[in-house]
Design a protein around this motif. Structure first.
Motif, PDB file in Angstrom:
ATOM      1  N   GLU A   1     -14.333  16.050   7.230  1.00 58.31           N
ATOM      2  CA  GLU A   1     -14.456  16.807   5.864  1.00 58.31           C
ATOM      3  C   GLU A   1     -14.595  15.899   4.822  1.00 58.31           C
ATOM      4  N   GLU A   2     -15.121  16.639   3.494  1.00 56.76           N
ATOM      5  CA  GLU A   2     -15.696  15.709   2.589  1.00 56.76           C
ATOM      6  C   GLU A   2     -14.702  14.978   1.933  1.00 56.76           C
ATOM      7  N   GLU A   3     -13.146  15.331   2.089  1.00 56.50           N
ATOM      8  CA  GLU A   3     -12.294  14.550   1.162  1.00 56.50           C
ATOM      9  C   GLU A   3     -11.892  13.484   1.987  1.00 56.50           C
ATOM     10  N   LEU A   4     -12.322  13.292   3.310  1.00 54.10           N
ATOM     11  CA  LEU A   4     -11.968  12.103   4.224  1.00 54.10           C
ATOM     12  C   LEU A   4     -13.090  11.525   4.593  1.00 54.10           C
ATOM     13  N   ASN A   5     -14.309  11.598   3.716  1.00 59.21           N
ATOM     14  CA  ASN A   5     -15.282  10.836   4.280  1.00 59.21           C
ATOM     15  C   ASN A   5     -15.604   9.962   2.983  1.00 59.21           C
ATOM     16  N   ALA A   6     -15.661   8.312   3.464  1.00 61.89           N
ATOM     17  CA  ALA A   6     -15.607   7.301   2.372  1.00 61.89           C
ATOM     18  C   ALA A   6     -17.096   7.158   1.823  1.00 61.89           C
ATOM     19  N   GLU A   7     -18.012   7.734   2.114  1.00 61.37           N
ATOM     20  CA  GLU A   7     -19.316   7.503   2.012  1.00 61.37           C
ATOM     21  C   GLU A   7     -19.613   7.860   0.512  1.00 61.37           C
ATOM     22  N   GLY A   8     -20.128   6.663  -0.314  1.00 59.79           N
ATOM     23  CA  GLY A   8     -20.525   6.590  -1.653  1.00 59.79           C
ATOM     24  C   GLY A   8     -19.128   6.644  -2.501  1.00 59.79           C
ATOM     25  N   LYS A   9     -17.943   6.351  -1.944  1.00 59.28           N
ATOM     26  CA  LYS A   9     -16.683   6.506  -2.791  1.00 59.28           C
ATOM     27  C   LYS A   9     -16.114   5.148  -3.068  1.00 59.28           C
ATOM     28  N   ASP A  10     -15.543   5.254  -4.217  1.00 59.84           N
ATOM     29  CA  ASP A  10     -14.545   4.002  -4.513  1.00 59.84           C
ATOM     30  C   ASP A  10     -13.223   4.258  -3.643  1.00 59.84           C
ATOM     31  N   VAL A  11     -12.901   3.381  -2.701  1.00 60.09           N
ATOM     32  CA  VAL A  11     -11.764   3.484  -1.799  1.00 60.09           C
ATOM     33  C   VAL A  11     -10.551   2.546  -2.113  1.00 60.09           C
ATOM     34  N   ILE A  12      -9.538   2.895  -2.001  1.00 65.67           N
ATOM     35  CA  ILE A  12      -8.477   2.328  -2.293  1.00 65.67           C
ATOM     36  C   ILE A  12      -7.364   2.369  -1.270  1.00 65.67           C
ATOM     37  N   VAL A  13      -6.906   1.276  -0.227  1.00 67.69           N
ATOM     38  CA  VAL A  13      -6.112   1.517   0.749  1.00 67.69           C
ATOM     39  C   VAL A  13      -4.765   0.698   0.146  1.00 67.69           C
ATOM     40  N   ILE A  14      -3.663   1.524   0.363  1.00 70.44           N
ATOM     41  CA  ILE A  14      -2.528   1.219   0.051  1.00 70.44           C
ATOM     42  C   ILE A  14      -1.704   0.674   1.071  1.00 70.44           C
TER      43      ILE A  14
ATOM     44  N   GLY B   1      -0.952  -3.959   6.200  1.00 64.16           N
ATOM     45  CA  GLY B   1      -0.716  -4.188   7.392  1.00 64.16           C
ATOM     46  C   GLY B   1      -2.108  -3.859   8.457  1.00 64.16           C
ATOM     47  N   ASP B   2      -2.006  -3.541   9.667  1.00 64.78           N
ATOM     48  CA  ASP B   2      -3.018  -3.406  10.561  1.00 64.78           C
ATOM     49  C   ASP B   2      -3.810  -2.027  10.315  1.00 64.78           C
ATOM     50  N   THR B   3      -2.850  -1.046  10.074  1.00 63.23           N
ATOM     51  CA  THR B   3      -3.664   0.139   9.832  1.00 63.23           C
ATOM     52  C   THR B   3      -4.510   0.031   8.497  1.00 63.23           C
ATOM     53  N   GLY B   4      -3.970  -0.470   7.611  1.00 61.82           N
ATOM     54  CA  GLY B   4      -4.680  -0.730   6.299  1.00 61.82           C
ATOM     55  C   GLY B   4      -6.014  -1.280   6.520  1.00 61.82           C
ATOM     56  N   ALA B   5      -5.898  -2.329   7.485  1.00 62.73           N
ATOM     57  CA  ALA B   5      -7.335  -3.117   7.771  1.00 62.73           C
ATOM     58  C   ALA B   5      -8.143  -2.207   8.773  1.00 62.73           C
ATOM     59  N   ASP B   6      -7.557  -1.362   9.608  1.00 63.85           N
ATOM     60  CA  ASP B   6      -8.668  -0.418  10.273  1.00 63.85           C
ATOM     61  C   ASP B   6      -9.350   0.568   9.285  1.00 63.85           C
ATOM     62  N   CYS B   7      -8.478   1.166   8.268  1.00 67.94           N
ATOM     63  CA  CYS B   7      -8.961   1.857   7.261  1.00 67.94           C
ATOM     64  C   CYS B   7     -10.197   1.231   6.433  1.00 67.94           C
ATOM     65  N   ILE B   8     -10.320   0.176   6.191  1.00 72.43           N
ATOM     66  CA  ILE B   8     -11.231  -0.732   5.650  1.00 72.43           C
ATOM     67  C   ILE B   8     -12.304  -0.800   6.421  1.00 72.43           C
ATOM     68  N   ALA B   9     -12.190  -1.187   7.634  1.00 68.01           N
ATOM     69  CA  ALA B   9     -13.530  -1.159   8.857  1.00 68.01           C
ATOM     70  C   ALA B   9     -13.933  -0.067   8.898  1.00 68.01           C
ATOM     71  N   THR B  10     -13.340   1.276   8.604  1.00 64.34           N
ATOM     72  CA  THR B  10     -13.790   2.359   8.974  1.00 64.34           C
ATOM     73  C   THR B  10     -14.488   2.898   7.689  1.00 64.34           C
ATOM     74  N   ALA B  11     -13.992   2.596   6.664  1.00 62.32           N
ATOM     75  CA  ALA B  11     -14.513   3.032   5.186  1.00 62.32           C
ATOM     76  C   ALA B  11     -16.125   2.207   5.005  1.00 62.32           C
ATOM     77  N   LEU B  12     -15.999   1.005   5.484  1.00 66.41           N
ATOM     78  CA  LEU B  12     -17.234   0.291   5.604  1.00 66.41           C
ATOM     79  C   LEU B  12     -18.246   0.879   6.290  1.00 66.41           C
ATOM     80  N   ARG B  13     -17.923   1.255   7.472  1.00 68.61           N
ATOM     81  CA  ARG B  13     -18.754   2.089   8.527  1.00 68.61           C
ATOM     82  C   ARG B  13     -19.483   3.174   7.741  1.00 68.61           C
ATOM     83  N   GLN B  14     -18.581   3.786   7.064  1.00 61.51           N
ATOM     84  CA  GLN B  14     -19.031   5.399   6.610  1.00 61.51           C
ATOM     85  C   GLN B  14     -19.587   5.072   5.195  1.00 61.51           C
ATOM     86  N   GLY B  15     -19.672   3.787   4.842  1.00 65.31           N
ATOM     87  CA  GLY B  15     -20.671   3.545   3.656  1.00 65.31           C
ATOM     88  C   GLY B  15     -19.852   3.735   2.354  1.00 65.31           C
ATOM     89  N   ALA B  16     -18.681   3.279   2.145  1.00 66.86           N
ATOM     90  CA  ALA B  16     -18.019   3.234   1.040  1.00 66.86           C
ATOM     91  C   ALA B  16     -18.746   2.275  -0.098  1.00 66.86           C
TER      92      ALA B  16
END
Length: 498
Positions: free
Chosen positions: A285-298, A301-316
């Protein structure tokens, strides 16, 4: 164990990681296992330390030190050094049901308590573990172990994460008929939908689940207990029940603007990202797609790092990770002595990727979010923060104080809350009428029985959010207790009940 002088002759090596800017273009595992030669050399670094703290498996200062499944680490390091791979595999499987999981995603508290680590870099225990199990699968040494007899007893396990799978494996080998109920469309719990492919390829999880199926474990998927089947039906149909539902009640940030479109829990984000990879028909869904967005992970820990890696691959467009604590020291501090887990600065796989992509470390320390701000359509556009100072109060307790004048506004269209979990979700627990405290099932470690006859609990549902190795530990230990309960005796191994 190993070569007597190996730790002095050979330097520590870790697994071969693919180049960060290359790997962010796909969802494949970011590292490759050791070659045989490197593994044997690294195994040689395991010194004859006399008392191997690497497998003590205990808590020191609130953190795990050593291996909670009590892996016989010096023994299989020595066997790898000597090229005796099948024997090393046998020693590894004696204590760990799923080395292919822990070898990839465990934070390796064993390495923090490695004796070599007192003065030098620790033995690369985690990488050697992965090499042993991967070699076992590659060479066909791991085959279905069909129990020779069946007891006629039936066990239901609710939840197919590492605790549930470990309990299922042990009890199936004891001869019981085991059925695992899972509400998701795939087995594995957070192994499947909580840890991204880059760290743990889902083929690795599916391979183990299929092996358990071949050995006789029955998996019933897409089935939510209390909704699709009642707790009463399960209690009536099975001789014993084990609750391994995990700790998936999110810890939230009840701030101004929290209901803005674009502020979501990290696990929702990771789950849909993985589902879209496994099934092309699933759209993010668009809300959960990091492509082209400014993303902040609060959350740091490890879950936060996994969010970073995922957002990178989506094109944040940009990514920042917030942590409330100061940056950790490069070396152990005076109050963080060996063999306690080393609280030191490190660059995780996701941080390396982000640093290569954006040219700097994307982490912000000692920072607190104050509010979320939306545009006229209710969509997140920014968040406000303030820097914090960590001090001790008159009672010696750590407290955080805001630093005046450090307020800042950050552009953001997607914020992911990754500050942990408060405990188990309640519906299933309420369906079984088990008593809880602080969102955890009341069941004593080593006994695991709840207040309800023949209903047990293990893993994060009982102990709270923890490590995969503790989940496996509890799955093995609850299996011992259930087998004892059903048969009056047991041949299953147990460290607690030795």
């Amino acid at each position: 164990m190993g070569k007597a002088t190996g730790f002095m002759e050979y330097e520590r090596q870790t697994s071969n990681e693919r180049q960060p800017l290359e790997r962010i273009n796909d969802w494949k595992e970011y590292s490759a296992p050791f070659s045989d030669k490197v593994a044997t050399t690294q195994g040689a670094r395991c010194m004859d330390c006399g008392t191997p703290f690497c497998h003590i498996g205990m808590d020191i200062d609130g953190a795990t030190s050593g291996c909670p499944v009590y892996n016989l680490i010096p023994e299989w390091n020595d066997l790898v050094y000597r090229g005796k791979w099948k024997e090393a595999l046998a020693r590894l499987m004696k204590t760990n049901n799923f080395p292919e999981f822990t070898g990839r995603v465990c934070p390796a508290p064993c390495e923090g308590s490695c004796t070599v680590a007192i003065n030098d870099p620790a033995v690369t225990i985690k990488n050697i573990e992965q090499k042993i199990i991967d070699k076992g699968f590659e060479n066909g040494w791991i085959t279905p172990r069909i129990p020779q007899r069946r007891t006629g007893k039936k066990v239901a396990i609710i939840g197919s994460g590492p605790a549930g799978l470990a309990a299922a494996d042990q009890l199936n080998q004891a001869g019981h008929s085991v059925t695992v109920f899972e509400r998701a469309d795939r087995a594995g719990g957070l192994l499947t939908y909580g840890i991204p492919n880059m760290k743990l390829d889902k083929d690795v999880v599916e391979r183990r689940v299929n092996l358990l199926r071949q050995e006789g474990v029955d998996f019933i998927l897409n089935t939510e207990v209390g909704k699709d089947i009642s707790a009463e039906e399960i209690k009536a149909d099975y001789d014993s029940v084990i609750l391994c539902t995990g700790a998936q009640k999110h810890r939230d940030l009840p701030l101004e603007g929290r209901d803005a479109e674009g502020v979501r829990f990290a696990m929702d984000y990771l789950t849909i990202a993985t589902k879209s990879i496994l099934d092309e028909s699933v759209q993010v869904e668009e809300e959960l797609n990091a492509e082209g967005k400014d993303v902040i992970v609060i959350g740091g820990g490890d879950t936060g790092a996994d969010c970073i890696a995922t957002a990178l691959r989506q094109g944040a467009k940009s990514i920042v990770q917030f942590g409330k604590h100061p940056q950790l020291p490069i070396k152990r501090s005076g109050d963080n002595l060996w063999p306690a887990f080393p609280n030191v600065f490190s660059l995780e796989y996701a941080h390396k990727e982000a640093k290569e992509k954006f040219g700097e470390d994307i982490r912000e320390y000692s920072i607190q979010t104050k509010k979320f701000v939306t545009d006229e359509k209710g969509k997140l556009k920014e968040l406000h923060t303030v820097q914090m100072k960590k001090t001790r109060d008159e009672n010696g307790m750590f407290v955080f104080e805001e630093i005046p004048g450090t307020e800042k506004v950050w552009p953001a269209q997607l914020v992911l809350i990754a500050i942990g979990f408060e405990g188990a979700e309640q519906p299933v627990l309420q369906a079984f009428s088990v008593k809880t405290q602080r969102n955890r099932v009341n069941a004593k470690y080593g006994d695991f029985q709840t207040n309800v006859e023949h209903v047990f609990a293990a893993g994060d549902a009982r102990r709270g959010q923890s490590l995969i190795v503790w989940a496996i530990n509890e799955g093995r230990e609850v299996a011992y207790q259930v087998d004892q309960y059903l048969m009056g005796e047991t041949a299953l191994p147990s460290v607690v009940n030795m």
